[in-house]
Structures are given as C-alpha cells and as structure tokens.
Design a protein around this motif. Structure first.
Motif, PDB file in Angstrom:
ATOM      1  N   VAL A   1       1.439  11.161  -4.038  1.00 56.12           N
ATOM      2  CA  VAL A   1       0.971   9.905  -3.447  1.00 56.12           C
ATOM      3  C   VAL A   1       0.770   8.810  -4.500  1.00 56.12           C
ATOM      4  O   VAL A   1       0.475   7.674  -4.154  1.00 56.12           O
ATOM      5  N   THR A   2       0.942   9.140  -5.772  1.00 59.27           N
ATOM      6  CA  THR A   2       0.890   8.108  -6.811  1.00 59.27           C
ATOM      7  C   THR A   2       2.217   7.348  -6.919  1.00 59.27           C
ATOM      8  O   THR A   2       2.301   6.352  -7.649  1.00 59.27           O
ATOM      9  N   TYR A   3       3.234   7.814  -6.205  1.00 56.14           N
ATOM     10  CA  TYR A   3       4.499   7.064  -6.147  1.00 56.14           C
ATOM     11  C   TYR A   3       4.254   5.730  -5.451  1.00 56.14           C
ATOM     12  O   TYR A   3       3.683   5.675  -4.362  1.00 56.14           O
ATOM     13  N   VAL A   4       4.683   4.639  -6.085  1.00 55.58           N
ATOM     14  CA  VAL A   4       4.561   3.301  -5.502  1.00 55.58           C
ATOM     15  C   VAL A   4       5.912   2.935  -4.892  1.00 55.58           C
ATOM     16  O   VAL A   4       6.917   2.880  -5.609  1.00 55.58           O
TER      17      VAL A   4
ATOM     18  N   GLY B   1       0.799  -1.225   0.000  1.00 53.21           N
ATOM     19  CA  GLY B   1       0.000   0.000   0.000  1.00 53.21           C
ATOM     20  C   GLY B   1       0.827   1.269   0.000  1.00 53.21           C
ATOM     21  O   GLY B   1       1.914   1.324  -0.558  1.00 53.21           O
ATOM     22  N   LYS B   2       0.280   2.309   0.620  1.00 49.88           N
ATOM     23  CA  LYS B   2       0.917   3.622   0.739  1.00 49.88           C
ATOM     24  C   LYS B   2       1.105   4.315  -0.613  1.00 49.88           C
ATOM     25  O   LYS B   2       2.037   5.101  -0.790  1.00 49.88           O
ATOM     26  N   SER B   3       0.240   3.998  -1.562  1.00 51.10           N
ATOM     27  CA  SER B   3       0.260   4.673  -2.850  1.00 51.10           C
ATOM     28  C   SER B   3      -1.163   4.790  -3.360  1.00 51.10           C
ATOM     29  O   SER B   3      -1.985   3.882  -3.158  1.00 51.10           O
TER      30      SER B   3
ATOM     31  N   ASP C   1      -6.413   2.584  -1.104  1.00 50.71           N
ATOM     32  CA  ASP C   1      -7.641   3.386  -1.178  1.00 50.71           C
ATOM     33  C   ASP C   1      -7.346   4.845  -0.849  1.00 50.71           C
ATOM     34  O   ASP C   1      -7.836   5.404   0.136  1.00 50.71           O
ATOM     35  N   ILE C   2      -6.516   5.423  -1.693  1.00 50.77           N
ATOM     36  CA  ILE C   2      -6.122   6.824  -1.554  1.00 50.77           C
ATOM     37  C   ILE C   2      -6.535   7.551  -2.833  1.00 50.77           C
ATOM     38  O   ILE C   2      -6.321   7.034  -3.938  1.00 50.77           O
ATOM     39  N   GLU C   3      -7.117   8.698  -2.693  1.00 48.65           N
ATOM     40  CA  GLU C   3      -7.590   9.444  -3.852  1.00 48.65           C
ATOM     41  C   GLU C   3      -6.429   9.886  -4.739  1.00 48.65           C
ATOM     42  O   GLU C   3      -5.406  10.385  -4.245  1.00 48.65           O
ATOM     43  N   VAL C   4      -6.558   9.689  -6.044  1.00 50.58           N
ATOM     44  CA  VAL C   4      -5.563  10.191  -6.991  1.00 50.58           C
ATOM     45  C   VAL C   4      -5.648  11.709  -6.995  1.00 50.58           C
ATOM     46  O   VAL C   4      -6.721  12.273  -7.219  1.00 50.58           O
ATOM     47  N   PRO C   5      -4.536  12.395  -6.734  1.00 52.46           N
ATOM     48  CA  PRO C   5      -4.590  13.856  -6.614  1.00 52.46           C
ATOM     49  C   PRO C   5      -4.757  14.555  -7.958  1.00 52.46           C
ATOM     50  O   PRO C   5      -4.439  14.007  -9.010  1.00 52.46           O
ATOM     51  N   THR C   6      -5.262  15.773  -7.887  1.00 52.52           N
ATOM     52  CA  THR C   6      -5.350  16.638  -9.056  1.00 52.52           C
ATOM     53  C   THR C   6      -4.470  17.846  -8.789  1.00 52.52           C
ATOM     54  O   THR C   6      -4.667  18.553  -7.794  1.00 52.52           O
TER      55      THR C   6
END
Length: 239
Positions: free
Chosen positions: A95-98, A71-73, A78-83
């Motif tokens: 936060v899209t970094y895996v 997780g942690k991405s 379940d983390i919102e993809v930022p705009t």
C-alpha cells in the motif's frame, strides 16, 4: 549542445537518488536536480534533497504535484504504513505504492529536461532489492523512454534517455558504489514515516539496513529501533 551535457536527476533525498546524483556528476554531466513535493505524509525527504543539492552545489527545482488528492497510498493517504518481514517484501505490491508516481515524475522531468535542451534523465530506481512497485521494472522504463522520445520535440530529434544506473544492483552494491563516490549518506532519508529518527520497521528501512549490512558498513542515520537481523550484524561487528 556546448560544454557539458546537461542532465535532470530525480532527487527524492533517499539513498538511491543520492547515489544516482553522485553518479551523474562523476560522469561529467551538468546536473540539474528535480524534487517533488507531492503531498507525501512527511517533509523529511524534501529536507534531505535540499541538503544534498546544497552539498553538491547543484541547482534544484521543486515541483508541487497534489497526489494526496488522488490518495490510495500509505504515503499520501490516511493509511497505516505496513510492517512486513524482509523475506516477504517483494511478494506483492504494498500500500506504499503511489499510483503512477514514476510516470508522473518522469513526464515532468522530461519537460524540464527539454526546457534545458537535455535528452538525459537519471532516476534511482532499482529492480533487485525493492518493494515490488510496477513502475520500477526495466520493461517499464524501456516503454516510458520510448513514449517520451515520441512525445517531445527534442525526443523526436535526438531521442530521450532515461538512465537507470542502479537498476540491476542490490542495495549492498548501491551503497558500495555510493561510498566509492563519497555520497554523504548521513544526509539521506529513506523511512516512509516522518520523525527525528527512522522507524527501522517499514520496507524502506529494512532494505536500507540490509544494504549497509551487505556493504560491510553501518548506516550513519539514527533509528528508533533496529530489526533483529541488523542487531545481530552490529553485535558481530563488535566481536
């Protein structure tokens, strides 16, 4: 090694990886694609990688790695993809970094390459128009190449090579190269969100559309909405 030199190409199904696939083929390599089903939030990219492998007639290995359990991405949790705005994309690691994704993928790709008797890995990473991921930087790839050369039998004998041909190209330059190589960009997918259409809002969509604009072309895939800068570009093209 007899005949063509073999190479493993990391194929996500996105714009950059499809361009690198075409590039490696153009250089005369016997290409073996590898795609990762790592628990990403949608399977749209996997469908694109399948379509691209079929289009080019190359073998494609699918490796399952459960990064969702880490997780942690926003791509695996379940983390919102930022705009974000286009101007602020590279300001901080999003936060899209895996966590350690390229390190994991390259290690597995190296194992696959070694099994094929190959010392060449191709990856479509880019350090110009990108989201600020630490594992997309030149110094990272230099260090990883050294580690894989030290940590594999074939690497000790011949050296392992991580080829990053798009590393210093802008998205516009990547697309221009891809168009010269005849890349079927209509088969690719870059959006961080799943769906029938790309969102047109996430970092990946913004960078992709910026690239097509810089290349003087139009993105062939469909979008839910276009950002304002691309809307203006399309209007100007119609004048």
């Amino acid at each position: 090694m007899e005949g063509k030199r073999k190479a493993v190409v990391l194929l996500s199904g996105g714009l950059d990886s499809s361009t690198v696939l075409a590039y490696a083929i153009s250089k005369g390599y016997d290409v073996h694609a590898i795609s990762f089903d790592y628990g990403q939030r949608h399977s749209r990219e996997m469908k694109s990688s399948e379509d691209l492998a079929r289009y080019y007639g190359v073998d494609r290995k699918i490796v399952h790695v459960d990064l969702r359990s880490i997780g942690k991405s926003a791509l695996t949790d379940d983390i919102e993809v930022p705009t974000r705005s286009l101007e602020s994309i590279s300001d901080e690691i999003p936060v899209t970094y895996v966590p350690a994704r390229n390190t994991i993928f390259l290690a597995i790709a190296a194992a696959y390459a070694e099994s094929l008797g190959s010392t060449d890995i191709f990856i479509g990473a880019n350090a110009i128009d990108y989201s600020g991921y630490p594992d997309c930087r030149p110094e990272y790839f230099n260090a990883m190449e050294n580690a894989l050369s030290l940590g594999t039998e074939i690497g000790l004998k011949h050296g392992m090579h991580i080829n990053v041909p798009l590393q210093y190209l802008t998205k516009g330059e990547i697309i221009t190269l891809g168009m010269k190589l005849g890349v079927p960009y209509h088969l690719t997918w870059s959006c961080y969100r799943g769906g029938d259409k790309a969102c047109g809002e996430c970092d990946s969509c913004l960078l992709r559309l910026k690239g097509f604009m810089e290349a003087g072309s139009e993105d062939p895939i469909k979008y839910e909405k276009y950002p304002e800068f691309y809307e203006r570009y399309l209007k100007d093209r119609k004048k």
